[in-house]
Design an enzyme around this catalytic site. Structure first.
Site, PDB file in Angstrom:
ATOM      1  N   CYS A   7       0.846  -1.204   0.000  1.00  0.00           N
ATOM      2  CA  CYS A   7       0.000   0.000   0.000  1.00  0.00           C
ATOM      3  C   CYS A   7       0.881   1.253   0.000  1.00  0.00           C
ATOM      4  O   CYS A   7       0.559   2.247  -0.670  1.00  0.00           O
ATOM      5  CB  CYS A   7      -0.928  -0.007   1.205  1.00  0.00           C
ATOM      6  SG  CYS A   7      -2.320  -1.157   1.069  1.00  0.00           S
ATOM      7  N   HIS A  99      -0.707 -10.307  -4.502  1.00  0.00           N
ATOM      8  CA  HIS A  99       0.192  -9.958  -5.606  1.00  0.00           C
ATOM      9  C   HIS A  99       0.414 -11.161  -6.500  1.00  0.00           C
ATOM     10  O   HIS A  99       0.393 -12.302  -6.049  1.00  0.00           O
ATOM     11  CB  HIS A  99       1.530  -9.405  -5.100  1.00  0.00           C
ATOM     12  CG  HIS A  99       2.221 -10.258  -4.077  1.00  0.00           C
ATOM     13  ND1 HIS A  99       1.826 -10.299  -2.765  1.00  0.00           N
ATOM     14  CD2 HIS A  99       3.263 -11.108  -4.177  1.00  0.00           C
ATOM     15  CE1 HIS A  99       2.613 -11.131  -2.094  1.00  0.00           C
ATOM     16  NE2 HIS A  99       3.498 -11.652  -2.927  1.00  0.00           N
ATOM     17  N   HIS A 101       3.205 -12.659  -9.009  1.00  0.00           N
ATOM     18  CA  HIS A 101       4.558 -12.613  -9.565  1.00  0.00           C
ATOM     19  C   HIS A 101       4.464 -12.949 -11.059  1.00  0.00           C
ATOM     20  O   HIS A 101       3.877 -13.980 -11.418  1.00  0.00           O
ATOM     21  CB  HIS A 101       5.455 -13.667  -8.914  1.00  0.00           C
ATOM     22  CG  HIS A 101       5.687 -13.486  -7.448  1.00  0.00           C
ATOM     23  ND1 HIS A 101       6.838 -12.919  -6.939  1.00  0.00           N
ATOM     24  CD2 HIS A 101       4.927 -13.808  -6.369  1.00  0.00           C
ATOM     25  CE1 HIS A 101       6.774 -12.915  -5.604  1.00  0.00           C
ATOM     26  NE2 HIS A 101       5.630 -13.448  -5.235  1.00  0.00           N
TER      27      HIS A 101
HETATM   28  P1  AMP Z   1       5.800 -13.282  -1.558  1.00  0.00           P
HETATM   29  O1  AMP Z   1       6.943 -13.967  -0.868  1.00  0.00           O
HETATM   30  O2  AMP Z   1       5.098 -14.133  -2.565  1.00  0.00           O
HETATM   31  O3  AMP Z   1       4.876 -12.617  -0.565  1.00  0.00           O
HETATM   32  O4  AMP Z   1       6.455 -12.136  -2.435  1.00  0.00           O
HETATM   33  C1  AMP Z   1       6.761 -10.883  -1.948  1.00  0.00           C
HETATM   34  C2  AMP Z   1       7.709 -10.264  -2.916  1.00  0.00           C
HETATM   35  O5  AMP Z   1       7.781  -8.889  -2.643  1.00  0.00           O
HETATM   36  C3  AMP Z   1       9.135 -10.823  -2.844  1.00  0.00           C
HETATM   37  O6  AMP Z   1       9.493 -11.393  -4.104  1.00  0.00           O
HETATM   38  C4  AMP Z   1       9.974  -9.595  -2.510  1.00  0.00           C
HETATM   39  O7  AMP Z   1      11.220  -9.579  -3.153  1.00  0.00           O
HETATM   40  C5  AMP Z   1       9.079  -8.465  -2.977  1.00  0.00           C
HETATM   41  N1  AMP Z   1       9.286  -7.195  -2.305  1.00  0.00           N
HETATM   42  C6  AMP Z   1       9.304  -6.968  -0.963  1.00  0.00           C
HETATM   43  N2  AMP Z   1       9.503  -5.651  -0.717  1.00  0.00           N
HETATM   44  C7  AMP Z   1       9.594  -5.045  -1.922  1.00  0.00           C
HETATM   45  C8  AMP Z   1       9.790  -3.703  -2.343  1.00  0.00           C
HETATM   46  N3  AMP Z   1       9.944  -2.681  -1.454  1.00  0.00           N
HETATM   47  N4  AMP Z   1       9.852  -3.432  -3.658  1.00  0.00           N
HETATM   48  C9  AMP Z   1       9.698  -4.434  -4.572  1.00  0.00           C
HETATM   49  N5  AMP Z   1       9.492  -5.725  -4.242  1.00  0.00           N
HETATM   50  C10 AMP Z   1       9.442  -6.030  -2.940  1.00  0.00           C
END
Ligand code: AMP
Length: 113
Positions: A7, A99, A101
């Site tokens: 957010c 989210h 990926h």
């Molecule tokens: P998940 O483990 O499926 O919840 O994925 C969360 C993703 O968010 C991971 O791949 C992280 O590298 C990514 N992530 C966390 N913080 C940030 C950020 N500030 N900017 C971009 N990606 C992020």
């Protein structure tokens, strides 16, 4: 949602590399890319995971999926790509904001888990 990092990214409080945005979704580069192309597509409305899609309307859900295919097409991922949405602790979800990926840019393994 207070204290949600995604957010805060949507609101510009945390920097991100934007790939695509419309009224309903935001797409940005993952900070720790697992493949040459690794983008996260998120709904602007906060819901914690796919388990809470009943809190999104059909247009918001569709917007996420359309954004996935759009960012992949704009990246020229003609060889294909993989879409993953980790949901809950067994799937190692680390950020509790829905989210998707979008992973591509190289041949991936057959196994997914
Ligand atoms: P998940 O483990 O499926 O919840 O994925 C969360 C993703 O968010 C991971 O791949 C992280 O590298 C990514 N992530 C966390 N913080 C940030 C950020 N500030 N900017 C971009 N990606 C992020």
């Amino acid at each position: 949602m207070e204290n949600c990092i995604f957010c805060k990214i949507i609101n510009g409080e945390i920097p991100s590399t934007k790939v695509y945005e419309n009224d309903q979704v935001y797409a940005f580069r993952d900070i720790n890319p697992q493949t040459p192309f690794h983008v996260l597509v998120i709904p602007k409305k906060h819901v914690s995971s796919l388990s809470e899609t009943d809190q999104l309307n059909d247009a918001e859900i569709a917007a996420c999926l359309r954004a996935v295919s759009r960012v992949a097409a704009e990246a020229g991922l003609s060889g294909g790509y993989r879409v993953i949405s980790n949901c809950g602790p067994d799937a190692c979800q680390s950020v509790p904001h829905l989210h998707f990926h979008v992973l591509g840019g190289r041949q991936m393994a057959l196994r997914m888990a």
